[in-house]
Motif scaffolding. Sequence first.
Motif, PDB file in Angstrom:
ATOM      1  N   VAL A  70       0.868  -1.186   0.000  1.00 28.78           N
ATOM      2  CA  VAL A  70       0.000   0.000   0.000  1.00 28.78           C
ATOM      3  C   VAL A  70       0.904   1.235   0.000  1.00 28.78           C
ATOM      4  O   VAL A  70       2.130   1.117   0.168  1.00 28.78           O
ATOM      5  CB  VAL A  70      -0.936   0.038   1.243  1.00 28.78           C
ATOM      6  CG1 VAL A  70      -1.985  -1.047   1.159  1.00 28.78           C
ATOM      7  CG2 VAL A  70      -0.152  -0.075   2.541  1.00 28.78           C
ATOM      8  N   GLN A  71       0.285   2.409  -0.156  1.00 30.40           N
ATOM      9  CA  GLN A  71       1.082   3.630  -0.145  1.00 30.40           C
ATOM     10  C   GLN A  71       1.793   3.737   1.212  1.00 30.40           C
ATOM     11  O   GLN A  71       1.183   3.489   2.241  1.00 30.40           O
ATOM     12  CB  GLN A  71       0.162   4.833  -0.349  1.00 30.40           C
ATOM     13  CG  GLN A  71       0.885   5.976  -0.998  1.00 30.40           C
ATOM     14  CD  GLN A  71       0.040   7.237  -1.027  1.00 30.40           C
ATOM     15  OE1 GLN A  71      -1.094   7.241  -0.573  1.00 30.40           O
ATOM     16  NE2 GLN A  71       0.610   8.297  -1.541  1.00 30.40           N
ATOM     17  N   ASN A  72       3.060   4.037   1.229  1.00 33.88           N
ATOM     18  CA  ASN A  72       3.865   4.177   2.453  1.00 33.88           C
ATOM     19  C   ASN A  72       4.167   2.871   3.172  1.00 33.88           C
ATOM     20  O   ASN A  72       4.630   2.894   4.309  1.00 33.88           O
ATOM     21  CB  ASN A  72       3.209   5.127   3.471  1.00 33.88           C
ATOM     22  CG  ASN A  72       3.048   6.508   2.911  1.00 33.88           C
ATOM     23  OD1 ASN A  72       3.831   6.925   2.058  1.00 33.88           O
ATOM     24  ND2 ASN A  72       2.020   7.213   3.363  1.00 33.88           N
ATOM     25  N   GLY A  73       3.840   1.726   2.597  1.00 38.73           N
ATOM     26  CA  GLY A  73       4.214   0.508   3.312  1.00 38.73           C
ATOM     27  C   GLY A  73       3.440  -0.727   2.920  1.00 38.73           C
ATOM     28  O   GLY A  73       3.143  -0.944   1.750  1.00 38.73           O
ATOM     29  N   TRP A  74       3.109  -1.512   3.962  1.00 45.37           N
ATOM     30  CA  TRP A  74       2.518  -2.831   3.746  1.00 45.37           C
ATOM     31  C   TRP A  74       1.326  -3.072   4.657  1.00 45.37           C
ATOM     32  O   TRP A  74       1.299  -2.601   5.795  1.00 45.37           O
ATOM     33  CB  TRP A  74       3.565  -3.918   4.054  1.00 45.37           C
ATOM     34  CG  TRP A  74       4.679  -3.946   3.068  1.00 45.37           C
ATOM     35  CD1 TRP A  74       5.863  -3.268   3.157  1.00 45.37           C
ATOM     36  CD2 TRP A  74       4.701  -4.642   1.832  1.00 45.37           C
ATOM     37  NE1 TRP A  74       6.631  -3.508   2.058  1.00 45.37           N
ATOM     38  CE2 TRP A  74       5.941  -4.365   1.219  1.00 45.37           C
ATOM     39  CE3 TRP A  74       3.804  -5.486   1.176  1.00 45.37           C
ATOM     40  CZ2 TRP A  74       6.304  -4.893  -0.016  1.00 45.37           C
ATOM     41  CZ3 TRP A  74       4.169  -6.018  -0.048  1.00 45.37           C
ATOM     42  CH2 TRP A  74       5.403  -5.722  -0.629  1.00 45.37           C
ATOM     43  N   GLN A  75       0.355  -3.808   4.129  1.00 51.02           N
ATOM     44  CA  GLN A  75      -0.694  -4.354   4.982  1.00 51.02           C
ATOM     45  C   GLN A  75      -0.367  -5.825   5.180  1.00 51.02           C
ATOM     46  O   GLN A  75      -0.015  -6.519   4.220  1.00 51.02           O
ATOM     47  CB  GLN A  75      -2.058  -4.222   4.304  1.00 51.02           C
ATOM     48  CG  GLN A  75      -2.608  -2.816   4.387  1.00 51.02           C
ATOM     49  CD  GLN A  75      -4.028  -2.729   3.854  1.00 51.02           C
ATOM     50  OE1 GLN A  75      -4.476  -3.579   3.097  1.00 51.02           O
ATOM     51  NE2 GLN A  75      -4.725  -1.694   4.264  1.00 51.02           N
ATOM     52  N   ILE A  76      -0.490  -6.259   6.421  1.00 54.26           N
ATOM     53  CA  ILE A  76      -0.251  -7.679   6.742  1.00 54.26           C
ATOM     54  C   ILE A  76      -1.602  -8.304   7.056  1.00 54.26           C
ATOM     55  O   ILE A  76      -2.300  -7.856   7.974  1.00 54.26           O
ATOM     56  CB  ILE A  76       0.721  -7.786   7.938  1.00 54.26           C
ATOM     57  CG1 ILE A  76       2.088  -7.281   7.479  1.00 54.26           C
ATOM     58  CG2 ILE A  76       0.832  -9.206   8.441  1.00 54.26           C
ATOM     59  CD1 ILE A  76       3.037  -7.027   8.579  1.00 54.26           C
TER      60      ILE A  76
ATOM     61  N   SER B 146      22.019  -8.258   3.343  1.00 52.56           N
ATOM     62  CA  SER B 146      21.256  -7.082   3.811  1.00 52.56           C
ATOM     63  C   SER B 146      19.795  -7.429   4.066  1.00 52.56           C
ATOM     64  O   SER B 146      19.077  -6.659   4.720  1.00 52.56           O
ATOM     65  CB  SER B 146      21.302  -5.974   2.757  1.00 52.56           C
ATOM     66  OG  SER B 146      20.616  -6.401   1.593  1.00 52.56           O
ATOM     67  N   GLY B 147      19.330  -8.557   3.535  1.00 52.01           N
ATOM     68  CA  GLY B 147      17.941  -8.956   3.706  1.00 52.01           C
ATOM     69  C   GLY B 147      16.998  -8.327   2.695  1.00 52.01           C
ATOM     70  O   GLY B 147      15.800  -8.634   2.690  1.00 52.01           O
ATOM     71  N   GLU B 148      17.509  -7.457   1.825  1.00 50.98           N
ATOM     72  CA  GLU B 148      16.633  -6.788   0.854  1.00 50.98           C
ATOM     73  C   GLU B 148      16.075  -7.806  -0.140  1.00 50.98           C
ATOM     74  O   GLU B 148      16.825  -8.605  -0.709  1.00 50.98           O
ATOM     75  CB  GLU B 148      17.423  -5.714   0.097  1.00 50.98           C
ATOM     76  CG  GLU B 148      17.761  -4.525   0.977  1.00 50.98           C
ATOM     77  CD  GLU B 148      18.878  -3.669   0.371  1.00 50.98           C
ATOM     78  OE1 GLU B 148      20.020  -4.180   0.264  1.00 50.98           O
ATOM     79  OE2 GLU B 148      18.586  -2.526   0.000  1.00 50.98           O
ATOM     80  N   THR B 149      14.775  -7.759  -0.347  1.00 52.50           N
ATOM     81  CA  THR B 149      14.140  -8.669  -1.306  1.00 52.50           C
ATOM     82  C   THR B 149      13.822  -7.893  -2.584  1.00 52.50           C
ATOM     83  O   THR B 149      14.131  -6.708  -2.686  1.00 52.50           O
ATOM     84  CB  THR B 149      12.830  -9.234  -0.719  1.00 52.50           C
ATOM     85  OG1 THR B 149      11.872  -8.168  -0.680  1.00 52.50           O
ATOM     86  CG2 THR B 149      13.041  -9.787   0.682  1.00 52.50           C
ATOM     87  N   SER B 150      13.154  -8.575  -3.514  1.00 52.09           N
ATOM     88  CA  SER B 150      12.796  -7.902  -4.769  1.00 52.09           C
ATOM     89  C   SER B 150      11.673  -6.889  -4.555  1.00 52.09           C
ATOM     90  O   SER B 150      11.382  -6.098  -5.441  1.00 52.09           O
ATOM     91  CB  SER B 150      12.379  -8.938  -5.812  1.00 52.09           C
ATOM     92  OG  SER B 150      11.280  -9.676  -5.321  1.00 52.09           O
ATOM     93  N   ALA B 151      11.030  -6.909  -3.382  1.00 48.33           N
ATOM     94  CA  ALA B 151       9.934  -5.967  -3.103  1.00 48.33           C
ATOM     95  C   ALA B 151      10.420  -4.867  -2.157  1.00 48.33           C
ATOM     96  O   ALA B 151      11.079  -5.152  -1.152  1.00 48.33           O
ATOM     97  CB  ALA B 151       8.763  -6.720  -2.476  1.00 48.33           C
ATOM     98  N   LYS B 152      10.077  -3.634  -2.479  1.00 52.02           N
ATOM     99  CA  LYS B 152      10.543  -2.487  -1.676  1.00 52.02           C
ATOM    100  C   LYS B 152       9.977  -2.531  -0.258  1.00 52.02           C
ATOM    101  O   LYS B 152       8.770  -2.720  -0.067  1.00 52.02           O
ATOM    102  CB  LYS B 152      10.077  -1.189  -2.342  1.00 52.02           C
ATOM    103  CG  LYS B 152      10.991  -0.733  -3.442  1.00 52.02           C
ATOM    104  CD  LYS B 152      10.614   0.663  -3.878  1.00 52.02           C
ATOM    105  CE  LYS B 152      11.496   1.067  -5.037  1.00 52.02           C
ATOM    106  NZ  LYS B 152      10.886   2.074  -5.876  1.00 52.02           N
ATOM    107  N   GLY B 153      10.849  -2.337   0.722  1.00 53.09           N
ATOM    108  CA  GLY B 153      10.386  -2.284   2.105  1.00 53.09           C
ATOM    109  C   GLY B 153      10.103  -3.655   2.696  1.00 53.09           C
ATOM    110  O   GLY B 153       9.577  -3.768   3.802  1.00 53.09           O
ATOM    111  N   LEU B 154      10.457  -4.717   1.962  1.00 53.21           N
ATOM    112  CA  LEU B 154      10.249  -6.088   2.449  1.00 53.21           C
ATOM    113  C   LEU B 154      11.613  -6.757   2.586  1.00 53.21           C
ATOM    114  O   LEU B 154      12.384  -6.797   1.626  1.00 53.21           O
ATOM    115  CB  LEU B 154       9.385  -6.865   1.448  1.00 53.21           C
ATOM    116  CG  LEU B 154       8.967  -8.254   1.889  1.00 53.21           C
ATOM    117  CD1 LEU B 154       7.938  -8.176   3.005  1.00 53.21           C
ATOM    118  CD2 LEU B 154       8.377  -9.028   0.715  1.00 53.21           C
ATOM    119  N   PHE B 155      11.894  -7.274   3.782  1.00 51.64           N
ATOM    120  CA  PHE B 155      13.216  -7.832   4.073  1.00 51.64           C
ATOM    121  C   PHE B 155      13.065  -9.285   4.539  1.00 51.64           C
ATOM    122  O   PHE B 155      12.015  -9.677   5.046  1.00 51.64           O
ATOM    123  CB  PHE B 155      13.911  -6.977   5.143  1.00 51.64           C
ATOM    124  CG  PHE B 155      14.062  -5.543   4.710  1.00 51.64           C
ATOM    125  CD1 PHE B 155      15.183  -5.118   4.007  1.00 51.64           C
ATOM    126  CD2 PHE B 155      13.045  -4.622   4.952  1.00 51.64           C
ATOM    127  CE1 PHE B 155      15.306  -3.803   3.564  1.00 51.64           C
ATOM    128  CE2 PHE B 155      13.153  -3.306   4.514  1.00 51.64           C
ATOM    129  CZ  PHE B 155      14.285  -2.897   3.824  1.00 51.64           C
TER     130      PHE B 155
END
Length: 306
Positions: A87-93, A260-269
Motif C-alpha cells: 500500500v502507499q507508504n508501506g505494507w498491509q499484513i 542485507s535482507g533486501e528482497t525484490s519488493a521495496k520495504g520487504l526484508f
Amino acid sequence: MMYDTLIIGSGPAGLTAAIYASRAGLQYAVIEREPMGTGQIAYTERVDNYPGFYGIDGFSLGEKLREHAETLGTAFLEHEVTGLKSVQNGWQILTAAGDVLESRTVICASGASPKRLEISGESEWTGRGVSYCALCDGAFFTGKRVAVIGGGNTALSDALYLAKLAEKVYLIHRRDVFRADHALIEQAAHTDNIELVLQAIPVEIQGTDSVTALIVSRNGNKHLIPADGVFVAVGSVPNTAYVREIAELDSIGYIIAPESGETSAKGLFAAGDIRTKQVRQVVTATADGANAIASVQAYIQKAAAV
Ligand code: NAP
C-alpha cells in the motif's frame, strides 16, 4: 497504528531483529503463530556451535534470546500471517483471523518447517510412529528400535539423541557420504547402538496397529528395516506461502535476498532460514536479524528524505 517494522517470526532471526529494533528506537512488534515461540531451535537437543554457549540445549538458547527481546520491551502479537499487500507508504499484513496490520516495512523471519518424504505410509502413520521431532517424541521409543532418515546435521543429532533412549537406531541415508558436520559423523560412528544403512532410499513405512518397519531400496532391491518408530530428518521447506506472489523466490521456495535482507519488493526484508544463503545456523540467523534492522533504518531514512 502504523509500525516502522513488523517482524514475522519469533525464532533467532526474528528475536534478534526485535533486539536491534528496540535499540534503534523503532516502532515495531513481533508477529508469531503460537505464543512464546522461539523457532526450530527449541527442538534441538544440544548446540555446540553458537559462540559463547558451548553445549547449551536448544530450548534454553531460544529462551535466552526471547528473554533478551522481552527485557528490551518487545511486543509479541499472535497471528497467522496469510498474505501481504503493498500500500502507499508501506505494507498491509493480512491474518487468518481477518485482521489487517500496517507497517512501513516488513521483515520475513518465519523460518522453515520439516520436509516430508512423500512415501507410502508416511501420512497414515504420522503421529502414530512417524515423527519429525526426535526431541518431542523420542521418549515414546525408549527401549525400542527406531529408524532415522537423513544425512544432514539434524539426522545425525537426532540419531545421537535417540541412541540414548532406544535399544537400536538405524541411520538411513540415501548416499554413502553424509553432509553433516564431521564431529557428529564421528560421534555416530562410535556409538554402539547406531547402525548406518547407506545408499538406501526409503520407499514405504509399514505398520499394523503401530509402525513395524521401514522398507528401503538398495541397488534396486528392497530391504526391511524393523522399526517401531521412524524419524524423518530430510531437511526443511521455507515458510514462504504468504509471500509467494510478492517477492522473488528460488526454485525451492526460499526468498532471494543477500546479507542485507533486501528482497525484490521495496520495504520487504528477509532474515534467517527463510532467505537464500549458504549456512543455515543460529549464528547466521541472528546475524541476519541485525542486518535486516540496519536495512530497515536505511530504507526509512531514505524514504523520509524523498
Ligand atoms: P539438510 O542439511 O538439508 O540435510 C537433509 C538430508 O536429508 C540430506 O542428507 C539429504 O540427502 C537427505 N534427504 C533429503 N531429501 C531426501 C529424501 N527425499 N529421501 C531421503 N533423504 C533425503 O537438512 P538438516 O539436517 O535439517 O539441516 C538443515 C540446516 O540446519 C543445515 O544448514 C544444518 O547445518 C542446520 N542444522 C545445524 C545443526 C547443528 O549445527 N547442530 C543441527 C541441525 C540442523 P543428501 O545429502 O543426499 O542430499
